[in-house]
Structure formats: C-alpha cells, structure tokens
Design an enzyme around this catalytic site. Structure first.
Site, PDB file in Angstrom:
ATOM      1  N   ARG A 322      -2.177   2.447   6.584  1.00  0.00           N
ATOM      2  CA  ARG A 322      -1.340   1.414   5.963  1.00  0.00           C
ATOM      3  C   ARG A 322      -0.061   1.181   6.765  1.00  0.00           C
ATOM      4  NH1 ARG A 322      -0.691  -1.857   1.185  1.00  0.00           N
ATOM      5  NH2 ARG A 322      -2.756  -1.293   0.444  1.00  0.00           N
ATOM      6  N   GLU A 725       5.058  -1.431  -5.378  1.00  0.00           N
ATOM      7  CA  GLU A 725       5.522  -0.958  -4.080  1.00  0.00           C
ATOM      8  C   GLU A 725       6.386  -1.946  -3.291  1.00  0.00           C
ATOM      9  OE1 GLU A 725       1.371  -0.101  -3.322  1.00  0.00           O
ATOM     10  OE2 GLU A 725       1.969   1.785  -2.411  1.00  0.00           O
TER      11      GLU A 725
END
Lengths: 775, 488
Positions: A322, A725
């Site tokens: 990621r 997030e």
C-alpha cells in the site's frame, strides 16, 4: 445483490446522528471486555517476555513461578495442543511462545495462569531464562547493510521507461527520507477473555477488529475446527489497526488456558507490555531518485521503500504494497519504478495502522515535491499543481489503474481560496524577513487515497437482520465497532430501509456465530461493505413483505411503496409493526442474511497491474506553524481542511473521523517518537515516554469542512465514501509547514529535508543545517 | 500518647466505607474495579498519564470541601481516610437524565470509542464546578491529564465550552449536598492516628505533623507517601512492595504556605495546584512552567516536597528554586536543620537525608528587585511531558551594565539538578551583551555532559541549553523569542 442504492427515504441517513453508545460512554456503562461480569473461578493469564533482542534460549526454569502464591500453572510452547502459530499471513512464522530462540525484546516466551491478575503478573517476574546472545538487526539501514533479508515477497510497480526518463531529465532530486513508526495507543489495551464450553467448544470475547481471523487462530492453536470457536465483542476501546492481527495471540493464550483447566481465563497486559509485545506502524526509509524539468514537472521516479518488518511477516507485505500504491499521492508520473523491501529486523513485528503504509508512501512523495520546489525556488503548491493527475489524460497510476474520479483540483482550489493561502504565505515570508528567532511556515498538501482491500477477496461482507413479531429489529453485521461509528451508520441504513425510527433497530455485538467468514474492519471499508450487506438483508425481507402485502390487499407489488413508518399499498397505509405481525401469522420469513462484494476490482500482484481500488477519496489541508530557532520548539497555529467523504452517511461521525484522523496523523509526524536503546529494548512504552497529542496540541484555529458537493460516482451505500484512513494523511502539511519555517533560515534556497517525527530536536538540527548551508 | 484507630473511613459516592484490612499498595482503581465492581473508571496506563481512571476526591478545607480530579490508578486506598471519593457512577442529572457534563459530551459528539470518556467527563465535571464558563485555555489545562486517541479533542473542547448551557453547578447534587458531606467527612476522620496491618502491610496515618515526625523517627524504614505520583508507579509498574507506609497527604500542617516580605515557605505537602496562586503572585516568572508540567490530576496530587525529596534529575522545581537560592528544612523527630537546596542533591539517587529524616518545607526567597529571572522547560510534547531539559537563569546587571551576579541551574543535564558554575563564572563581571553570552557558551560543556535518552540526544541538550542563555539575553532586551500558543 449490488443493486443500486437509493434509499426510499432520507429520515436518518445523511443526518448528524449521534453515536449510538454516546450516553453509555459518558456514564461509564458502555461495557468493554474488562468490565464484563466474570464467572466464578475465572483465571488470569500474564505473559512472560523476552529481555533480549535476539538470542538462543538455553534454559527455562519456572520452579519459582509455579511456587508463587495463587499460581495455577505455566503455559509454554509445549502446552499448545495445535500449532504454535498466529501468523495472519499464514507463513507460520509467528509463534505464540518463542521456541528455542527469541527474535525481539518483548517477545512472549510463556504465560503464567493464576487466580488473580496481580498474582500472575508478579509470578511472571520469577522465571529464570538463560540466553545466548546472537547478532541482531535493529532497523532498516542495518537490515539493508546485512543483505536485506525479507519477511515476505517484495512488490514492484513499474510503468514507462524510468531509465530513459531519469537520463533525459534536466534536473534530479536524489535522497532518502526516514519516516518514523507509531504506536497505536488505543486507550483500551489488548484483552481477551475465554469461556470454555462442552466438547471442543470455546467462546472468546476479544478486543479485535478481525473476529473471523481470531476464530481461525484459536482453532489452529487448539487443533480444532472453526465451528467449535465463537468470537464475540461488543466494542473496542480504540483499534486503529492495532487490533487487526495483534489480538490473535492474546485470544489464543486465553483459549488454551480455558480449555486446559476448564475455567474461564482473562488476559490483559499492562500498557508497557502491550507496547513492547505488539506491533506498530512500520517505519520506512525511502531512497529516491526523481527526474524533473525546469518547470517542476516530474519526468521519472525511481524509489525503494525499505520498511522495518520486525521478526515476522504479519501484514508487512500488504502494508508495504500500500505504500507503493500511494507513491504517487495525487501526482502523475510519466515513468515510475517503485520497489518494496519488507525487511526482517529483530524488533516487534510491525502491523496495520490507519493508512496501512499509505501515509508513508505519501510522505515520501511529498518529500520530493518539496525538494523540487526548493531547488527551483518556487512555492511547493505550484509544483503540486503542476503534477496533479489530469482528468482525461495523464491519469494512469503506477499500478496501471486509470484515475477516473479525479476531484483533487477542485478540492485544492477551494481550500486555497477559503484558507486565504496566498495572502497568508506572503505575510509569512514578510514576517520571516524581520523576525530573528521566530519563523513561520505554511503549507497546503493534498491527499488521494485508494479505497478497497488490495487483497481482493477481503472485499466482501455479510449481515444478519431479524425482524421480530413486534416490529423490533435485530441488526448483526460482520464489522466491528472501535469508536468509528460503524454501528450507527449501519443502523441508519437499516432504519431508513424499513422506514422505521432508529430506536427500533437494536445493534448487536459482533459475533462469528451470527455472521461468518468476515473481513477485518479495516481499510476504511467498514460502512461501505457492511452497510451494503445490511441493506441487502433488508431488501430481501422487504420484498417478502411487499409480496405478502400485495396478496393481503389484493394489490400489485408495483403499487406498494415504503414510506416513513410503514408500507403504502395502493391507497392503504400499513404500519410496519402491523405488517410484520400479519406477515408472521402468514408464515413469512422475517429474517435474512445479506451479502455484498465490491464490484469492478481486480489486481495481479505478480505483474503489478490491475484495478485494485473501487474509487479514491480526496482531501487537502493547509497548516501554519511557528518555530523557535533557538530550541526547535513550535506551535501549530492554524489548520484548514477540506475533505471528501462522498455524500456523507453521517456528517457528525465523518467530521469526527476527519478531526481525529488529522490529530492522530499530526502526532505521528511530530511528537510520537519510538526510541529503542542499544540493546534493542523499546524505551518509549508508556504515555510517560511516548507522547500522543493533547487537547492543547489541537490547532487554535481548526477549520474542518466536508466537501458537501461530492457524491461518489460509484453506487456505494448512499453514495458515500470511506473516511477512516484518508484524513490521517492531511497532517503531512504540518511537516511541510515546519519545513518552510526551517528553510526560511537559508532564504528557502535549501530543501529542509526533515525526517519524521519532526520533534523539536529535529527542527533545531534542521535549523543548524540551514545555518551551515547559509554560511 | 496519641489515640489510635484501626480503620480507614471515607465516603464512596453516597456510601460510608470502613476498611480495617487494606494493603498499603492497593490502588483506588483496583479497589473500585475489582472489589467494588464499579467499572466505569478505566485503566489505560496505570501510571497517571492518560486520565481514563479520573475520579474526584473531596477533602475538607476549613469551611468547605475541595474536590480534586485525581488518577485512581496511582492513588492508594490508604490515603483516602476522611475523604469523599466521587466516581463516574455518582454523576447524575435531574430526573434520571444525563448530567449537564454528560449531555454536552453526547450532543457534541465528544466520544468515539468511549474508553477515555468517563475520565474526560470527570475532569470536565471538576472544571465546571469551579469554573462554569471556562475559556478554551482553561479547558485545555483541565484536560492536560486526559488522553483521547479518537476524537482529536476538538468535539470535547466544544462540549466543555457548552456545559453551562445545560446546567449550572448550583443545581448539581454534589453542590447541594456539600454541607452534609462535610459533616460526614469530619465525623469519619476524628483526628486519631490510624494504624492498620502488620509488617510490610502496615499503614500509618499520623494524627498530626508532630505525630508523623515521631512515627518516622521510630520507623525510619517506613515509606513516606504524600501524593503517590512517583511511588504509585513503583507499585503499578515495578510491582515493588512499599510497606510499611506512612501516608501524609492529609496533614493540613504540611499543606501550609507561609509568606513574608522576603520569602515564601512551602511546606512539603503543598500540591502544585495549591501552590499555583502563590507562584502566579510571588514568582510570576514560574507560572508558565507551572502550567506546563504534568496534568491537572498529577498537579492536584503531587507535592513540592515530593518533587524535591525524591532527588530526580528531571524534577522541574529544583532548577528554579536553586537559582532563587532556596533552602530546605529537614526534620527528624524534633530536630530540624536547614540546608541549601543545591546541597541536598549529592549524586544520582542519593540525597542528603538521614534515616528518619524528612523534608518538612522549602523556603524560596523572593526575587530581589531589579534582578532578571526566567525558567525554561524543553520537552518533546509541549505540555504534560517530562523535561528533556529545564533551565533556570537568574542574573543581576548593575548600573554599569555588567553582570554582578549569576545563578544558573539545570535539570536533565546531569545526574542531579545542578548549577552551571562555569557558565556563571564566564558571565560575572562581564558586560551583559550578546558577545559575553557567546563567549560563555563553551562553558556549558564544562558544567554538563548530558546523556542521550528517549527524550533527547546529548547534542540537542547541550545546544538547547546554550541557546536558552541566548533566549534569556534576548528576552532581557525585550525581544519576543518564544513560541506562544494563542487561544481564546
């Protein structure tokens, strides 16, 4: 399934509805696992931890432990009926109890089980472990120099001709940035509490974001099948990723003890042990080589992302993946090569943490934007704008997904105007010209964050909705509540689906017995996935109720419409409770299991190509700071945020995620410093030494706006977007503002290149570097 | 002979408690959660830093009851004699509704995961009772000892600002019942010495300061516990057995502050909170330091005597007090002696204190007219953090513009709080100019060889210490050189 969601009424959805547990939180009646009434005979387990970073275990003597008051027994690897492993990546590299050698300071070696927690904790100090020290690897650079042993397979993303791009670039930015890790500091520490049942059965109350995985792990360590294990929780006292995999070990230990002695067993480490024995956000060292032209346009990026994986794989693979997925933030690279190095180190195994590698990827990206700006003597915002993804062109990511929903230009333009960025920047430059000791800085940074688990199979969810004869509703879904307001959002969906009041919907604890095979509540996906699954369950029940009503009133199904309070059947109105009672008498099933899987996504890790994200969430922030060039102390004076949550399911909850995410991100980048000593022991393992933000660290001016015009182009639940997030990374503007203040010392001619966290010490040392550069 | 009682008695919410068997290291939080099964107060850190266990403890002060927010995790049950312990479970509104503090928190979305929330509610409750319409700064200060990881505090601050729109303290049950509670507390603490347990489990609660002096002379092996902000961690973190214990936090005679025209005498049991008004008035240069160290709960519990007596190299009161020329009064039985504070710290972990001897008071001379004085605390996080270094500077510049006298002391730079005598020598007799300051900087390395630890590197400590002298000079010239957080 996956049908278009346009709720039939908007009574509750999209409104500022309060957190369902609010009244219980404020009265102290919200129950956490340590608050539950324990059955008589409950035992307490406590872990014994390694006091070496890397060593062979020569001998273990537990005689004093066993002889201590209140001790029932000691558990070691030998007492595990099944497999001694809780590796979430299924690489079988994460023992519950160390066998033969320890691989980090703080690694569990054994557990003491006693009548009280105090007795267990005291007895755990009495074990005599003999070690023979081995060479050990503290961090990224040491691991790289030792040959770079990896904990899992690295990833490479590549697009375009990087070598040619770099070679032909008129200018280069080359360097490295060190990005610190972060402890989750959930206020409720790790805890699990196991109650044995008949046969092989065991129920574990676990503070976890991932009940189905805890179920798997407990089954694996006990050597039994999943159907003998039930994992349940009402709520966590914070998670932030720290309870995605890190609760596995605690649940497993409690379950082993509970089955061994056929008594309930609770395990709760002290904060110091929690912080030493459980994983954290990965710290990274990113080495980069970026080619760009005189206008600041990036031509090619070549970067290596070294991450401190710790002693086991855990989630280091997906986390470093990621980071690479966010090596571009919101910028188009004509040519790019990004490689991950998930490195083995003799430190606790790092894990998921809000953003999951994305923040580190974006932080590194903003570093070279800044390098370019200072080298060219321009406002970094101009460099950012020059490199934004286009809307119709220049919009292919390093992983070959086309950015089809780009709204970064509008977000940034609106924020630039509303925050009065340009005038304030001019004023700051003027201030810095005359102020000798105090210097100011301002920065605007954007965020683009990909939404979906990159493990494609995780993008599924289930729900179980019961309607009882009296018209009350039971809501079960596979997500977990850690404070983010998932439960209230899903309850809003259900209330709106049936047209009933919110208090008709009872939110049940999460249980693997109600909804099986769930994904972790992570990757910001909770409401996207579980909201849709619950919606699907409601739609199934509703269609049965409509069929029943049509028959009852001899009407067409097409003439039945849900309205607030019940069903309109032609000209007749049937109240919901009445309809339900009648349906029951006519033997209509009033329960349904809902399901959802995210469409469109696919990802081939081997080739580094695919469409891993369903959509992107965007945001931007402007931070203004003042530094003291004598001590490095600073204040964050003002922050303005504009953030995209699509069409908000609950603006109050979403605002809380934005504000909370920003402050948590600011902590990561400023005062939260993890320090290990020369022997490999973490020295910042409690709030006395590890400093998360306080109320007095919140910027005095803190303007947070949701981009109200934004609507998710994809048919997500209520056209909302994930929010957990993305706001975390808005805090990067604080680093860049501090950088500008530091750079002012050398007339903004030298890139500040601050590593994070930017402590007062790092600011002062940055100022010293600037003084040297200035000469 | 003093009369001796054998029970600790206090009020828990609405219930009178009598305990005749209490371990000296039993914490209030464990007692509440495990024995009383009151589980609204949470354990977040067990070291007094996160505030999730915040409760109010009321004590009789002359005509009224003072309710202090404290962290139950490091407060010992043995220290509660004669007090009123108020937990989250006792907070109630009219007609079973939420209390104004609770309603404000709910309506402003002040909770997310909720684990820290009872502690925030109690801290805000304590604030609202003494300051119903607090400024933002007052809210921040009251919440310095409460950590929240979810909300980013913004909604909690908004809730704190709104409480008085939901109700006034005069409508609060605790306010309404204060006269009856005061009478109850006076009855529970009848002025006798309390003794419980034997050997390591022995608890003494002396009847008076003289009784304490006599007891400690008789039992020099006993542990003195006042605010327990340090000793509490010996128990919760290091599992040390601390008995026998003499609890002294209740002794009014040790909480006195005596002022005259030239000095202020703080008795050892004065808490930081109690000292604040005097500090603001008599030592205004120390007020910023006072408002930055620890959190509200710890300032309510911790004592000046404890901060000095434990000999920590990073305590924040010794550097300024040494610079001001403070004297320490030590007492053993009826014998008293006075020493200079700077002479008390002999080496790391070693102080000039004899068995059976205790710190009775510290006397701090007022700053003479015309002298310059400042104390600077440097920490990673601005508030509620232990100092990386803390420097105090005192200087007299005579009419000729030369430095007539310099007293400089630092914490965090050596194994003890320590004066910078080489730096002082480099300044005295020189003109008070930046050139003199620059010339004096190398002397810091003679005075101090600081260590690298988790709070700061040795290099940073030395450089920052030197730069603080520059700051002191610039401020003496009227220049604004410190960052200032400006809130409404």
């Amino acid at each position: 399934m996956n049908k278009r969601v346009d709720p039939i009424n908007l009574a509750v959805l999209h409104t500022r509805t309060r957190h369902d547990s609010g009244p219980k939180h404020v009265t102290g009646t919200a129950e956490y696992i340590d608050d539950m009434a324990e059955p008589a005979g409950t035992m307490h387990a406590y872990l014994g931890l390694s006091t070496r970073a890397h060593a062979e275990i020569l001998a273990m003597d537990f005689s004093a432990v066993r002889g201590a008051p209140g001790v029932i027994g000691v558990l070691t690897a030998d007492d595990i009926p099944g497999e001694n492993d809780v590796s979430p990546s299924h690489k079988h590299d994460e023992p519950i109890f160390a066998e033969g050698r320890v691989q980090f300071w703080g690694q569990p070696i054994f557990a003491v089980v006693a009548e009280t927690r105090d007795a267990a904790r005291r007895a755990a100090q009495l074990a005599k472990i003999e070690y023979r020290d081995l060479d050990w690897l503290p961090d990224v650079r040491a691991a790289q120099q030792a040959g770079g042993k990896l904990v899992t397979e690295p990833l490479k993303l590549e697009r375009g001709d990087v070598a040619a791009g770099l070679a032909s670039a008129p200018r280069r930015a080359k360097g490295a940035i060190t990005i610190g890790g972060q402890d989750h500091f959930y206020l409720e520490g790790q805890i699990a509490y196991a109650v044995p049942g008949e046969d092989e059965d065991v129920t574990v109350y676990a503070s976890t974001q991932h009940p189905s995985e805890v179920q798997l792990m407990v089954a694996q360590v006990l050597g039994i099948r999943h159907n003998a294990v039930t994992i349940t929780l009402r709520r966590m006292g914070g998670g932030f990723g720290g309870k995605e995999t890190q609760g596995n070990l605690f649940a497993a230990v409690a379950a082993i003890a509970a089955k061994k002695w056929n008594r309930a067993c609770k395990i709760r480490p002290d904060r110091d042990d929690d912080m030493q024995a459980t994983g954290k956000r990965h710290d990274f060292v990113v080495d980069y080589d970026v080619g760009y032209d005189e206008t600041g346009k990036i031509l090619a990026v070549d970067a290596v992302y070294g991450a401190r994986g710790g002693f086991s794989s855990d989630l280091t693979g997906p986390v470093t993946d990621r980071a690479l997925f966010h090596c571009d933030n919101a910028y188009w690279y004509p040519a790019v090569r990004a490689r991950s190095e998930p490195l083995y180190t003799n430190t606790v195994s790092n894990t998921a943490f809000r953003g999951f590698g994305g923040p580190q990827g974006i932080m590194a990206c903003e570093r070279w934007i800044e390098d370019i700006a200072y080298a060219l003597g321009k406002d970094p915002l101009d460099i950012r704008k020059a490199n934004f993804y286009g809307v119709h062109e220049n919009n292919v990511t390093p992983y070959h997904q086309t950015v089809g929903d780009n709204i970064v230009h509008r977000i940034v333009d609106e924020l630039e105007a509303s925050s009065d960025y340009q005038a304030r920047r001019d004023a700051i430059i003027a201030f810095n010209r005359t102020s000798r000791v105090l210097k100011k800085g301002i920065s605007l940074t954007p965020v683009k964050f990909g939404i979906s688990f990159t493990a494609t199979w995780y993008n599924q969810a289930g729900a179980l909705v019961h309607v009882y004869k009296d018209g009350s509703i039971h809501l079960n879904h596979g997500g977990t509540e850690m404070g983010q307001g998932l439960n209230i959002k899903v309850a809003q969906v259900v209330a709106d689906a049936f047209g009933v009041n919110l208090d008709t919907v009872k939110i049940m604890p999460t249980s693997t017995g109600k909804v099986p095979n769930t994904s972790a509540t992570a990757a910001s996906s909770g409401s996207d996935l579980n909201g849709m699954a619950a919606w699907d369950a409601c739609e199934q029940i509703k269609s049965r109720l409509i069929a029943h009503a049509a028959q009852l009133y001899q009407s067409d199904e097409a003439d039945c419409h849900w309205v607030q309070g019940g069903l309109q059947v032609g000209r007749e109105f049937v109240a919901f409770a009445e309809l339900v009672a009648s349906a029951y008498l006519n033997r209509i099933q009033l329960s349904a299991a809902g399901f959802y899987k995210t469409p469109k996504i696919h990802w081939d890790r081997a080739t580094g190509k695919g469409h891993p994200f369903y959509y992107f969430a965007y945001g931007a922030s402007v931070s203004e700071v003042t530094i003291d060039t004598l001590t490095g102390e600073y204040t964050v004076d003002r922050v303005d945020i504009l953030h995209d949550v699509g069409k908000s399911l609950n603006p109050a909850i979403d605002q809380g995620q934005i504000e909370g995410g920003f402050v948590q991100g600011m902590g990561w980048l400023t005062t939260e410093e993890l320090v290990w000593d020369a022997k490999g022991q973490l020295r910042t393992h409690a709030p006395s030494t590890y400093k998360i933000p306080l109320a007095s660290d919140v910027p005095p001016v803190f303007n947070v706006q949701i981009a109200e015009w934004s609507v998710n182009p994809e048919p997500t639940i209520g056209r909302s977007k994930a929010v957990g997030e993305p706001p975390f990374m808005l805090a990067i503007s604080v680093v860049e503002a501090l950088g500008m203040a530091v750079a002012s010392v050398a007339e903004y001619r030298v890139a500040p290149q601050l590593d994070t966290p930017v402590t007062p010490e790092r600011v002062l040392m940055g100022v010293e570097r600037m003084k040297e550069a200035r000469g | 002979m003093v009369e001796v009682a054998n029970a600790i008695r206090f009020l828990l919410n609405g219930e009178e408690i009598t305990l005749t068997d209490v371990a000296p290291d039993l914490t209030l939080l464990d007692w509440l959660r495990l024995d009383r099964r009151l589980r609204g107060s949470k354990e977040g850190c067990a070291e007094g830093d996160c505030g999730a266990c915040t409760v109010l403890v009321g004590r009789v002060m002359s005509d009224e009851i003072i309710y202090d927010a404290v962290t139950a995790c490091i407060r010992f049950v043995g220290s509660l004699h004669g007090t009123h312990v108020v937990t989250i479970e006792h907070l109630r509104g009219e007609n079973g509704n939420l209390h104004p503090v609770q309603q404000a928190m709910v309506d402003h979305h002040g909770s997310q995961c909720g684990f820290c929330t009872p502690g925030f509610v109690m801290s805000l409750y304590g604030l609202w009772m003494r300051d119903p319409q607090p400024s933002r700064r007052a809210i921040e200060k009251a919440l310095q000892g409460n950590l929240c990881r979810c909300t980013g505090y913004a909604p909690i601050i908004r809730a704190g600002q709104a409480i008085s729109t939901y109700g006034q303290p005069q409508g609060d049950p605790l306010w309404a019942e204060r006269i009856a509670v005061r009478e109850t507390l006076l009855r529970l603490n009848d002025g006798k010495r309390v003794e419980i347990g034997e050997g390591e489990r022995k608890i003494f609660i002396p009847a008076s300061l003289d009784d304490f002096a006599a007891l400690y002379e008789q039992y020099p092996e006993a542990r003195i516990v006042a605010g327990s902000t340090d000793v509490g961690l010996w128990v919760t973190k290091f599992m040390r057995r601390i008995g026998p214990v003499i609890f002294i936090g209740h002794l009014q005679e040790l909480r006195r502050i005596a002022e005259n025209a030239s000095e202020v005498r703080f008795y050892a049991g004065v808490s930081y909170s109690e000292a604040l008004p005097i500090i603001e008035n008599s030592f205004p240069e120390l007020a910023p330091l006072w408002n930055r160290f620890a959190g509200e709960q710890i300032r309510n519990m911790g004592t000046l005597g404890g901060n000095i007596a434990n000999g920590s190299p990073i305590g924040d009161t010794p550097p300024p007090f040494i610079a001001l020329g403070a004297k320490l009064s030590l007492r053993r039985g009826e014998h008293r002696r006075e020493i200079k504070l700077e002479d008390y710290f002999l080496a790391y972990g070693k102080q000039d204190r004899q068995p059976g001897e205790f710190v009775e008071s510290v006397t701090v001379p007022l700053l003479p007219q015309g002298e310059l004085f400042a104390t600077y605390k440097i920490s990673k996080r601005r508030e509620e953090d232990i100092s990386a270094l803390c420097g105090a500077f005192r200087l007299f510049v005579n009419d000729a513009g030369t430095v007539g006298m310099a007293r400089i002391a630092f914490g965090g730079m050596a194994a003890t709080p320590k004066r910078a005598k080489a730096v002082e020598a480099a300044l005295v007799g020189k003109p008070w100019t930046m050139d003199t300051v620059e010339a004096a900087l190398p002397a810091f390395a003679e005075d101090y060889q600081p260590i690298t630890d988790m709070r700061a590197s040795a290099d940073y400590r030395l450089l920052a210490a030197q730069n603080l002298l520059k700051r002191f000079f610039l401020e003496s010239q009227g220049e604004q050189v410190q960052v200032k957080r400006e809130v409404a």
